[in-house]
Scaffold this motif. Structure first.
Motif, short mmCIF file in Angstrom:
data_model
loop_
_atom_site.label_atom_id
_atom_site.label_comp_id
_atom_site.label_asym_id
_atom_site.label_seq_id
_atom_site.Cartn_x
_atom_site.Cartn_y
_atom_site.Cartn_z
N ALA A 98 -63.21 89.33 34.69
CA ALA A 98 -63.62 88.63 33.47
C ALA A 98 -63.64 89.55 32.25
CB ALA A 98 -64.99 87.98 33.68
N GLY A 99 -64.12 90.78 32.42
CA GLY A 99 -64.19 91.70 31.28
C GLY A 99 -62.82 92.05 30.73
N TYR A 100 -61.84 92.18 31.62
CA TYR A 100 -60.47 92.49 31.18
C TYR A 100 -59.89 91.32 30.38
CZ TYR A 100 -60.92 96.24 34.57
OH TYR A 100 -61.36 97.34 35.26
N ILE A 101 -60.17 90.11 30.83
CA ILE A 101 -59.69 88.93 30.11
C ILE A 101 -60.35 88.85 28.73
CG2 ILE A 101 -59.53 86.40 30.13
CD1 ILE A 101 -59.82 86.58 33.22
N LYS A 102 -61.66 89.06 28.70
CA LYS A 102 -62.40 88.95 27.44
C LYS A 102 -61.90 89.94 26.41
CE LYS A 102 -67.06 88.42 25.59
NZ LYS A 102 -66.72 89.01 24.28
N ARG A 103 -61.65 91.17 26.82
CA ARG A 103 -61.19 92.17 25.87
C ARG A 103 -59.80 91.84 25.35
NH1 ARG A 103 -65.16 94.29 28.47
NH2 ARG A 103 -66.41 95.99 27.60
N MET A 104 -58.96 91.27 26.20
CA MET A 104 -57.64 90.86 25.72
C MET A 104 -57.76 89.72 24.71
SD MET A 104 -55.17 91.15 29.05
CE MET A 104 -54.86 92.75 29.83
N ILE A 105 -58.64 88.77 25.00
CA ILE A 105 -58.86 87.67 24.06
C ILE A 105 -59.40 88.19 22.73
CG2 ILE A 105 -60.26 85.62 23.58
CD1 ILE A 105 -60.32 85.06 26.59
N ASP A 106 -60.43 89.03 22.81
CA ASP A 106 -61.11 89.50 21.61
C ASP A 106 -60.27 90.43 20.75
OD1 ASP A 106 -63.28 88.02 22.36
OD2 ASP A 106 -64.47 89.71 23.12
N SER A 107 -59.22 91.00 21.34
CA SER A 107 -58.36 91.89 20.55
C SER A 107 -57.57 91.14 19.49
CB SER A 107 -57.37 92.62 21.47
OG SER A 107 -56.35 91.72 21.92
N ASP A 108 -57.36 89.84 19.69
CA ASP A 108 -56.53 89.01 18.80
C ASP A 108 -55.09 89.50 18.70
OD1 ASP A 108 -58.51 87.15 18.13
OD2 ASP A 108 -59.33 88.48 16.59
N LEU A 109 -54.66 90.31 19.67
CA LEU A 109 -53.31 90.85 19.66
C LEU A 109 -52.47 90.35 20.85
CD1 LEU A 109 -54.09 94.56 18.71
CD2 LEU A 109 -53.07 92.82 17.23
N ILE A 110 -53.12 89.80 21.85
CA ILE A 110 -52.43 89.37 23.05
C ILE A 110 -51.95 87.92 22.88
CG2 ILE A 110 -52.67 88.90 25.52
CD1 ILE A 110 -52.56 91.87 24.83
N ASN A 111 -50.65 87.72 23.06
CA ASN A 111 -50.06 86.38 22.89
C ASN A 111 -50.05 85.55 24.16
OD1 ASN A 111 -47.91 88.48 21.28
ND2 ASN A 111 -49.06 87.00 20.07
N ALA A 112 -50.03 86.22 25.31
CA ALA A 112 -50.01 85.52 26.60
C ALA A 112 -50.68 86.39 27.65
CB ALA A 112 -48.58 85.19 27.01
N ILE A 113 -51.30 85.75 28.62
CA ILE A 113 -51.93 86.46 29.73
C ILE A 113 -51.31 86.00 31.04
CG2 ILE A 113 -54.06 86.74 31.08
CD1 ILE A 113 -55.60 86.78 28.46
N VAL A 114 -50.91 86.98 31.84
CA VAL A 114 -50.41 86.74 33.20
C VAL A 114 -51.47 87.31 34.13
CG1 VAL A 114 -48.57 87.21 34.87
CG2 VAL A 114 -48.02 86.96 32.42
N ILE A 115 -52.04 86.47 34.98
CA ILE A 115 -53.15 86.94 35.81
C ILE A 115 -53.04 86.43 37.24
CG2 ILE A 115 -54.63 85.00 35.04
CD1 ILE A 115 -57.05 86.93 35.41
N ALA A 116 -53.42 87.31 38.18
CA ALA A 116 -53.58 86.93 39.59
C ALA A 116 -55.07 86.78 39.83
CB ALA A 116 -52.98 88.00 40.50
#
Length: 294
Positions: free
Chosen positions: A61-79
């Motif tokens: 969850a923390g990794y996802i949140k930091r990617m969201i909060d960066s406002d720089l990630i356009n897409a997330i690929v997650i297992a």
């Protein structure tokens, strides 16, 4: 986590930034997923941000949140490491209009853009069919489950147990969760082998469980070597095949999974139509498959 934020902040100019979050960074399977993801990023001119927990029982969850909060990630690929626990934060990903590609393991009640994985239930079915040819009537089988809520391994375990009794009249004498690491499986299997001396076969649903059981078999040095049918591959497991201690390994396509995960994310960002679900074929390999080609 701070290193992740610093890395995201220093991204070089590229049309797209794709975050890729594995279940673990500690096994060969996920290393190959990373290689595939990076290859797609290089080929399609996108930055790939690879970050995730070392062990599969640690939260993503923390990794996802930091990617969201960066406002720089356009897409997330997650297992996803659990089929329910990440639902709230993945809904936030969708709310922020970040494209979401799920790989390897299913997630419940999340409207992702695409899902790319092995057909894990069918892979368990094929593992059972392979094992059955080595089983006598009334053979005793141990099913080493990996982790509750881990959708990919649960599906393999279910496919295996539902199928093996259709092939042979066998007894499942042990069935429990021994993950989430090679070490935990190793120590628990030592205990199991010390208390139960009539196990004829082991089924192991991923790299960590397969390696843990194999190391325990080597440690115990019993005269009777049970049939082991496992999943995934690394050098240690391949040596086990060559020595005929492992009978077979169900191998997936981790490189292709990572590659297609990033490629699909980029196609989504380009407005292209993508398949909602993509299932990648598996193969059961034996010692013969590792022999030098003439």
């Amino acid at each position: 986590m701070l290193a992740l934020f610093s890395f995201i902040s220093s991204l070089q100019a590229a049309p797209y930034n794709i975050g890729v979050i594995p279940k673990s960074t500690a096994t060969k399977f996920w290393e190959e997923v990373r290689e595939g993801a990076k290859a797609a990023g290089e080929e399609l001119d996108a930055n790939v941000v690879w970050s995730g927990p070392r062990q599969e029982n640690q939260s993503q969850a923390g990794y996802i949140k930091r990617m969201i909060d960066s406002d720089l990630i356009n897409a997330i690929v997650i297992a996803p490491s659990h089929y329910l626990e990440l639902q709230p934060i993945l809904e936030e990903v969708i709310h922020r209009k970040i494209k979401l590609v799920i790989i390897d393991s299913a997630i419940n009640n999340v409207d992702y853009d695409s899902f790319i994985a092995t057909d894990n239930y069918q892979a368990g079915v094929e593992a059972a069919a392979f094992m059955a040819q080595f089983m006598d009537k009334d053979a005793n089988i141990s099913v080493i489950r990996f982790r509750k809520g881990n959708a990919s391994t649960v599906a393999r375990e279910t496919g295996f147990t539902n199928t093996i009794k259709k092939h042979k009249k066998v007894n499942i004498v042990f069935e429990d969760y021994l993950g989430p690491s090679t070490g935990s499986v190793y120590h628990e299997t030592i205990k199991l082998l010390s208390s139960q001396h009539d196990i004829d076969a082991f089924f192991t649903p991923n790299e960590a469980t397969t390696e843990g059981v194999l190391r325990a078999i080597y440690k115990m040095k019993n005269a009777k070597i049970p049939v082991i049918v496992g999943f995934d591959s690394n050098k240690f497991l391949e040596e086990g095949l060559k020595k005929n201690v492992l009978k077979g390994l169900v191998v997936q396509q981790p490189f292709k999974m990572g590659y297609l995960g990033v490629k699909t994310a980029i196609n989504l960002l380009k407005g292209k139509k993508v398949k909602k679900k993509i299932f990648l074929p598996i193969k059961v390999i034996t010692a013969k498959d590792l022999m030098p080609k003439e």
